[in-house]
Design a protein around this motif. Structure first.
Motif, short mmCIF file in Angstrom:
data_model
loop_
_atom_site.label_atom_id
_atom_site.label_comp_id
_atom_site.label_asym_id
_atom_site.label_seq_id
_atom_site.Cartn_x
_atom_site.Cartn_y
_atom_site.Cartn_z
N ASP A 184 -8.77 6.34 13.13
CA ASP A 184 -8.27 5.44 12.17
C ASP A 184 -8.69 3.86 12.87
O ASP A 184 -8.04 2.97 12.53
N ILE B 127 0.72 -1.29 0.03
CA ILE B 127 0.07 0.09 0.03
C ILE B 127 0.87 1.12 -0.12
O ILE B 127 1.74 1.48 0.64
N ASN B 128 0.57 2.19 -1.04
CA ASN B 128 1.22 3.40 -0.96
C ASN B 128 2.83 3.29 -1.31
O ASN B 128 3.60 4.15 -0.94
N GLY B 129 3.06 2.34 -1.78
CA GLY B 129 4.38 1.98 -2.03
C GLY B 129 5.51 1.47 -1.20
O GLY B 129 6.50 1.61 -1.15
N LEU B 130 4.80 1.17 0.09
CA LEU B 130 5.61 0.99 1.31
C LEU B 130 6.15 -0.47 1.04
O LEU B 130 5.43 -1.50 0.66
N ASN C 246 2.66 8.66 9.82
CA ASN C 246 1.58 8.14 10.58
C ASN C 246 1.75 6.79 11.14
O ASN C 246 2.35 5.72 10.36
N TYR D 137 11.61 4.52 9.00
CA TYR D 137 12.03 3.53 7.97
C TYR D 137 13.26 2.74 8.67
O TYR D 137 14.35 3.37 9.10
N TYR E 42 8.89 0.27 7.25
CA TYR E 42 8.30 1.42 7.82
C TYR E 42 7.75 0.78 9.18
O TYR E 42 6.83 0.16 9.49
N VAL F 238 -3.84 4.19 8.33
CA VAL F 238 -3.22 4.87 7.46
C VAL F 238 -1.69 4.49 7.09
O VAL F 238 -1.01 4.50 8.06
N PHE F 239 -1.72 3.93 5.82
CA PHE F 239 -0.41 3.36 5.60
C PHE F 239 0.39 4.58 4.72
O PHE F 239 0.52 4.56 3.69
N GLU F 240 0.95 5.54 5.46
CA GLU F 240 1.69 6.75 4.97
C GLU F 240 2.69 7.17 5.97
O GLU F 240 2.37 6.95 7.16
#
Length: 314
Positions: free
Chosen positions: A268, A25-28, A74, A103, A46, A69-71
């Motif tokens: 969340d 998700i979201n490039g993680l 957060n 990270y 992350y 929230v996978f950003e």
């Protein structure tokens, strides 16, 4: 990503233990650990956070909120966030720490799969300049996540004090594990009878647990002190038992469920999702850990799951 359903498909079979990088998700970036029996686990770089742990049928064993929230910057609601370096500041606890918001590096000096029967990943966290403003300590945190041949999940943390000025490093720590359950009212936490705890809903009032199994019909937020090293979580509806085996360096157990009113306040977490989760955390939070310069602290927890047996873990 959600664990609200336990009918997810099993991972494709593998011939030997494996650890494979994946973009989610979201490039993680994550590493997916797999075993020939169909067991799997997924670890995000992350936060160094385990976000999935599945049995051989592909049933998800960890809870992840539908609203997680996978950003970057957060926290991710669910899985196993690592709460470090939590510390005491002017008498109050700084919540959860920054390890879950950074990270982590992959330790490239160690093969992804480190033995013939275990799938594992080794990660390293070092403080950034911004981190040193909040927690002015040089440290190195090495984390190994292992998926055993029988599907057990093991996490080893090694934290070293690298302060060149000889200053001690003081912190609190917990594996903030969200277990996926069928219905919170069908859950019992066993192994804490006669153990003292601090009730955070009563201004940290010190109490003694009288029940053989802790059950839930309202919000619970407690820190059990100096607990046994084996704790069980039973789910009567799903007829399964989780067992936590922890090192003595993690003397405490945190038990938490926000219940309906608190869940409504959390952006969340879906309003009814408190029913599908319970946090039971191997921790060192009742008193601080202090490392002299050059010293290392190690904290291990080992998670198992098996068919439910009254009063017995795996």
């Amino acid at each position: 990503m959600s664990s609200s359903s336990s009918s997810s498909a099993a991972a494709p079979p593998v011939e030997k233990p494996s650890a494979v990088f994946s973009i989610g998700i979201n490039g993680l970036t994550s590493v997916v650990l797999s075993q020939p029996g169909g067991y799997s686990a997924e670890v995000l770089l992350y936060g160094g956070q385990v976000i999935s742990w599945k049995n051989k049928r592909g049933d998800e064993l960890l809870f992840i909120s539908k609203k997680a929230v996978f950003e970057p910057h957060n926290p991710i609601r669910g899985g196993i966030p690592i709460c470090f370096p939590t510390f005491i500041n002017n008498g109050s606890t700084e919540q959860l720490g920054f390890a879950r918001l950074r990270y982590w590096e992959v330790d490239t000096s160690i093969d992804l799969t480190t033995s013939s029967d275990k799938a594992s990943i080794d990660l390293i966290l070092r403080p950034t300049n911004d981190d040193l403003l909040k927690c002015p300590n040089q440290f190195e945190f090495r984390l190994r996540v292992i998926l055993e041949p029988n599907g057990d999940l093991k996490m080893n943390s090694h934290i070293s004090n690298l302060n060149s000025d000889g200053k001690p490093f003081t912190f609190l720590f917990s594996y903030h594990t969200y277990f996926y359950v069928s219905e919170i009212r069908e859950v019992g936490v066993e192994g804490l009878e006669k153990v003292d705890y601090l009730d955070y809903l009563q201004n940290k009032k010190r109490c003694t647990e009288q029940a053989e199994a802790i059950t839930f019909d309202s919000e619970v937020d407690r820190v059990y002190l100096n607990t046994p090293d084996i704790i069980s979580i039973t789910d009567r509806e799903l007829k399964r038992t989780f067992t936590i085996r922890k090192s003595s360096s993690l003397p405490d157990i945190v038990v938490w469920n926000p219940w309906e009113e608190k869940a409504r306040e959390m952006t969340d977490l879906d309003t009814i999702e408190y029913r599908e989760m319970v946090c039971v955390e191997a921790a060192a939070v009742g008193s601080e850990i202090t490392l002299k310069a050059g010293d290392e602290w190690t904290g291990t927890h080992h998670l198992s799951v098996c068919p439910w047996t009254l009063g017995k873990g795996c």
